[in-house]
Design an enzyme around this catalytic site. Sequence first.
Site, PDB file in Angstrom:
ATOM      1  N   MET A  92     -54.284  11.351 -29.026  1.00  0.00           N
ATOM      2  CA  MET A  92     -54.694  12.709 -28.647  1.00  0.00           C
ATOM      3  C   MET A  92     -55.166  13.554 -29.832  1.00  0.00           C
ATOM      4  O   MET A  92     -54.974  14.765 -29.848  1.00  0.00           O
ATOM      5  CB  MET A  92     -53.534  13.412 -27.917  1.00  0.00           C
ATOM      6  CG  MET A  92     -53.090  12.697 -26.654  1.00  0.00           C
ATOM      7  SD  MET A  92     -54.426  12.436 -25.471  1.00  0.00           S
ATOM      8  CE  MET A  92     -54.585  14.096 -24.816  1.00  0.00           C
ATOM      9  N   HIS A 111     -61.175   5.910 -21.569  1.00  0.00           N
ATOM     10  CA  HIS A 111     -61.205   7.250 -20.985  1.00  0.00           C
ATOM     11  C   HIS A 111     -61.082   7.118 -19.464  1.00  0.00           C
ATOM     12  O   HIS A 111     -61.755   6.277 -18.861  1.00  0.00           O
ATOM     13  CB  HIS A 111     -62.517   7.945 -21.354  1.00  0.00           C
ATOM     14  CG  HIS A 111     -62.605   9.329 -20.800  1.00  0.00           C
ATOM     15  ND1 HIS A 111     -61.933  10.390 -21.359  1.00  0.00           N
ATOM     16  CD2 HIS A 111     -63.249   9.817 -19.713  1.00  0.00           C
ATOM     17  CE1 HIS A 111     -62.163  11.474 -20.638  1.00  0.00           C
ATOM     18  NE2 HIS A 111     -62.958  11.163 -19.642  1.00  0.00           N
TER      19      HIS A 111
HETATM   20  C1  GRF Z   1     -54.932   6.891 -20.309  1.00  0.00           C
HETATM   21  O1  GRF Z   1     -55.207   7.410 -19.041  1.00  0.00           O
HETATM   22  C2  GRF Z   1     -56.171   6.819 -21.146  1.00  0.00           C
HETATM   23  O2  GRF Z   1     -57.322   6.555 -20.399  1.00  0.00           O
HETATM   24  C3  GRF Z   1     -56.253   8.209 -21.731  1.00  0.00           C
HETATM   25  O3  GRF Z   1     -54.919   8.547 -22.004  1.00  0.00           O
HETATM   26  C4  GRF Z   1     -54.050   7.827 -21.126  1.00  0.00           C
HETATM   27  C5  GRF Z   1     -53.091   7.084 -22.000  1.00  0.00           C
HETATM   28  O4  GRF Z   1     -52.085   6.436 -21.240  1.00  0.00           O
HETATM   29  N1  GRF Z   1     -57.121   8.224 -22.867  1.00  0.00           N
HETATM   30  P1  GRF Z   1     -51.166   5.352 -21.928  1.00  0.00           P
HETATM   31  O5  GRF Z   1     -50.504   6.037 -23.128  1.00  0.00           O
HETATM   32  O6  GRF Z   1     -52.014   4.206 -22.350  1.00  0.00           O
HETATM   33  O7  GRF Z   1     -50.159   4.978 -20.891  1.00  0.00           O
END
Ligand code: GRF
Length: 216
Positions: A92, A111
Amino acid sequence: MARKPVAVLISGRGSNLQALIDAAREPSYPAEICRVISNVWDAAGLKRAEAAGIATSVVDHRAFANRAAFDAALDQALRADGIEIVCLAGFMRLLTADFVEGWRDRLINIHPSLLPAFPGLDTHARALAAGVRFTGCTVHFVRPVMDEGPIITQAAVPVLPGDDEPHLAARVLAAEHRAYPLALQLVASGRARVVRDRVEIDGADTPAGPFFNPLP
Ligand code: GRF
């Protein structure tokens, strides 16, 4: 063929990380997850990596004066490990153009929408508000503009009558867990190549590349 050393960058739950770890357990898989880096100390994904015996580190963005300094520390850690491909999986932090260009065509992201629709946050709520009949997920090479870049794989997921955000998110997430390992396989094996800023897949039957239907 030698497996490509890969690092996965996370900030949270790590379910996509888990999908990549599981895929890479197969000896014929062309990538090895060698390092997981989180910018958050208590990211649940770190536990998943530890359980799989993968080296982890935390590079806490709050310890740096600015984004450039944070990215430089990340870059140094990745290069010290001899990493060749970097996967963003729920990471993030926005990365600087310098970092992104330094890893050009070796930095990939997942994404939760069919890009270029719904870049940014709250994709599922926005898909529901827009009334689209299909949404899905995209794995793409990263470019300096957020959620832009050559598309490696996509999976389409239907929006069902009565859907709410959690149900739709869960359906898309299941597709993500198939799309990301496929994309990394294509990149690590050298089958996916960027040509004029679009991805061409060697040996694919269609111009769009390998197609898979994430529905049961
Ligand atoms: C996923 O939905 C991904 O597409 C987005 O953030 C979320 C991460 O989920 N970028 P995780 O940590 O892999 O469970």
